[in-house]
Enzyme design. Structure first.
Site, PDB file in Angstrom:
ATOM      1  N   CYS B 145       5.852  -2.827  -3.611  1.00 35.19           N
ATOM      2  CA  CYS B 145       4.810  -2.112  -4.138  1.00 35.19           C
ATOM      3  C   CYS B 145       4.067  -2.758  -5.509  1.00 35.19           C
ATOM      4  O   CYS B 145       2.980  -2.161  -6.008  1.00 35.19           O
ATOM      5  CB  CYS B 145       4.998  -0.931  -4.176  1.00 35.19           C
ATOM      6  SG  CYS B 145       5.284  -0.114  -2.521  1.00 35.19           S
ATOM      7  N   HIS B 272       1.671   3.972 -11.895  1.00 38.16           N
ATOM      8  CA  HIS B 272       1.911   3.776 -10.587  1.00 38.16           C
ATOM      9  C   HIS B 272       1.753   5.154  -9.825  1.00 38.16           C
ATOM     10  O   HIS B 272       0.937   5.293  -9.051  1.00 38.16           O
ATOM     11  CB  HIS B 272       3.298   3.089 -10.389  1.00 38.16           C
ATOM     12  CG  HIS B 272       3.468   2.677  -9.054  1.00 38.16           C
ATOM     13  ND1 HIS B 272       2.638   2.003  -8.249  1.00 38.16           N
ATOM     14  CD2 HIS B 272       4.685   3.072  -8.188  1.00 38.16           C
ATOM     15  CE1 HIS B 272       3.285   1.644  -7.140  1.00 38.16           C
ATOM     16  NE2 HIS B 272       4.424   2.320  -7.080  1.00 38.16           N
ATOM     17  N   HIS B 306      -1.279   5.655  -1.530  1.00 36.79           N
ATOM     18  CA  HIS B 306      -0.585   4.697  -1.667  1.00 36.79           C
ATOM     19  C   HIS B 306      -0.908   3.287  -1.016  1.00 36.79           C
ATOM     20  O   HIS B 306      -0.561   3.577   0.255  1.00 36.79           O
ATOM     21  CB  HIS B 306       1.047   5.078  -1.821  1.00 36.79           C
ATOM     22  CG  HIS B 306       1.979   3.988  -2.440  1.00 36.79           C
ATOM     23  ND1 HIS B 306       1.395   2.505  -3.177  1.00 36.79           N
ATOM     24  CD2 HIS B 306       2.985   3.831  -2.870  1.00 36.79           C
ATOM     25  CE1 HIS B 306       2.296   1.990  -3.527  1.00 36.79           C
ATOM     26  NE2 HIS B 306       3.390   2.637  -3.353  1.00 36.79           N
TER      27      HIS B 306
END
Lengths: 205, 377
Positions: B145, B272, B306
């Site tokens: 990620c 994040h 996400h």
């Protein structure tokens, strides 16, 4: 950027049931499955790290190579700023296919987090980082074939910008029993100059 | 003296807009891409996700190409790159980085040798590269990620290392049964739209998007300057973040040292914030260790979910607009503080003049990336 010379301090190749360190065969088995080969290599070199058996094949392959090149690098007293720069062709497809099979059949639907986590190629970098306590730069790339030009450039950038003291580079390709690992440690000192031709020659041996 | 590196062009394709301006309009209006989906091809149970409408995607793609051979993700990537590539000449000094975690993983759903080839990330990169005619071999970054923001750091380094003068980056990932079932098996999926840093957060909402930028040594048309970066592993756990935020802490430290600025000069953090209990807590700890607890921070996951390998670059594209327009955007989904260390969550849109902007991301494998940007003067 100042172009300082860099050197290959050590290198190894794992393929065809054999491990070759600095050009010399140090472990070889008759043809067998990778799971068997990797287990016996682990036992032969007395690695003593039970987490090894939870890893997928790609991580085992990368781990074995890193173990051979980093075992003399670890020091209790000083942190080891060795970056990890790895690449392959198939990403984590070997585990991806296994994971896909676990969700494709509604009658036999069993997605496992222990498998899913290995559906990322950079997990092998995490495994090596944990084992050798490398709180360091790490990145995983995908190329058609081993790309010594990119690898050499990027390793030099990491060293010359002082983002790392050494760089463990690796081509770690694994898909369905077909595998090849070529790992080498690059630093600012050494005897064997870090050149693209040298990398290609050693890779192709 | 290192060469100066800038981001000169940006674009994105998301459920809330097929260009940057539309995305910003929707963010200003608190319009999220996250919706309730009932699609048994993706998951047996209904779920929240931020998904691009197929009809809208196909009709946008039809305006630039009649070719039918492209996958959904390839269309999303080509659409994001097209307006910024068409202005440039592509030669051997122009690099191309593609960042993704799972690429065309949906190709594995129907096993065949063609589909198996399509699932290779190199194949995806070649298809996208060939559409535009890049002259250099695509560089694919697949680092979980952090991939999207790591690509910015790599592009900067390759330009400073004299490999290229310009680097196009495309970052993208798609919502798939593969990824939904995986996050679900970790019990990491939220049963409501994700709520980063909130007390009652209980996991991620997945999303899909592509984002594209041009990174260049040419100052003309510069939107923002890339001044420091770091990507340091936790060396702690492969599927959970370090309790102390060690890797993120060191990544930010490394970026600050390179940029030669102090933590207290940072004006804004685009974090994040996946809304899993562990990730958000870890970030709060790392930010506090650096004295960043008063810096305005948001997670854009409340708008986009996400988006995995796209997220870092998409959030950078939006963060750049924040800086250029002097506007802090709300961290959508936040209600009550849910991390143990104080952080300064942006609770409503507000105006603020900004010089230094920090983008961070963390992911499976213990990876973290931090990149610092400076507004041009």
């Amino acid at each position: 950027m100042v172009e300082n010379k860099t050197y290959i301090q050590s290198f190894c190749t794992i393929q065809n049931n054999e491990i070759i360190l600095e050009g010399a065969s140090i472990f070889k088995l008759e043809p067998t499955l990778f799971s068997d080969f990797s287990k016996k290599a682990y036992q032969n070199f007395e690695m003593n790290y039970p987490k090894f058996f939870k890893m997928d094949s790609l991580s085992k392959l990368a781990f074995l190579g890193a173990e051979l090149l980093l075992k003399n690098e670890n020091s209790e007293s000083k942190e080891n700023n060795t970056a990890l720069l790895f690449a392959n062709n198939s990403s984590s497809l070997d585990t991806d296919v296994k994971y896909q099979n676990s969700i494709s059949d509604p009658e036999n639907y069993f997605p496992s987090p222990a498998v899913f986590v290995y559906t990322l190629p950079n997990i092998c970098l995490g495994e090596i980082s944990i084992r050798h306590q490398l709180k360091s730069e790490n990145s995983f790339f995908i190329f058609e074939t081993f790309n010594p030009v990119f690898m050499a450039n990027y390793a030099k950038i990491l060293l010359n910008s002082n983002k790392a003291e050494k760089v463990l580079c690796g081509w770690v390709e694994y898909y369905d029993e077909e595998y090849k690992a070529f790992l080498y440690l690059v630093a600012k000192e050494g005897n064997l100059e870090h050149k693209i031709e040298t990398l290609l020659t050693e890779y192709n041996k | 003296m290192q060469k100066e590196v800038f981001i000169t062009e940006t674009n994105c394709i998301t459920p809330i807009g097929f260009d940057v301006a539309t995305n910003i309009q929707n963010i200003v209006g608190s319009v999220s891409g996250i919706q309730w989906h009932q699609n048994t091809d993706l998951m047996k149970m209904p779920f929240y996700a931020s998904i691009i409408n197929d009809e809208a995607l196909n009709s946008a793609f039809a305006k630039i190409s009649t070719a039918e051979k492209y996958t959904r993700l390839e269309k999303m990537m080509i659409l994001a790159l097209q307006p910024i590539v068409e202005k440039s000449k592509l030669d051997e000094r122009t690099g191309f980085i593609l960042s993704t975690t799972k690429g065309n993983i949906t190709a594995l759903e129907n096993p065949s040798s063609d589909n198996f080839q399509q699932a290779h990330l190199g194949h995806l990169a070649k298809n996208v590269a060939d559409f535009f005619g890049f002259a250099t071999e695509p560089i694919v970054v697949s680092n979980a990620c952090v991939s999207g923001i790591l690509a910015v750091s790599i592009a900067k380094r390759l330009i400073q290392g004299e490999m290229f003068d310009n680097v196009f980056i495309i970052a993208g990932d798609e919502v798939s049964e593969f990824v939904l079932s995986g996050f679900n098996s970790f019990q990491a999926m939220s049963d409501s739209p994700c709520r980063p840093y909130s007390k009652n957060r209980n996991g991620v909402t997945l999303g899909e998007a592509t984002a594209a930028v041009l990174v260049s040594s040419d100052k003309e048309n510069a939107k923002i300057k890339v001044i420091g970066d770091g990507s340091i592993n936790d060396a702690n756990h492969i599927s959970g973040p370090s309790r102390t935020g060690e890797g993120l802490f060191r990544s930010i430290e490394s970026a600050l040292a390179e940029a030669k600025i102090n933590a207290n000069q940072i004006d804004y953090i685009s974090a994040h914030g996946t809304a899993t209990p562990f990730n958000d807590e870890m970030e709060a700890i790392a930010f506090n260790r650096l004295g960043l607890e008063n810096v305005p921070v948001n997670s854009l996951k409340g708008f986009y979910g996400h988006t995995l390998g796209a997220s870092g670059l998409l959030e950078t594209v939006i963060g750049i607009e924040s800086v250029l327009e002097s506007k802090l955007f709300v961290s959508l989904g936040f209600d009550e503080m849910g991390v143990s260390q104080p952080i300064n969550i942006i609770e409503k849109n507000e105006n603020k003049n900004m010089n230094y902007f920090l983008k961070t991301a963390s992911g499976f494998g213990g990876c973290n990336t931090a990149v610092l940007f400076e507004k041009g003067r």
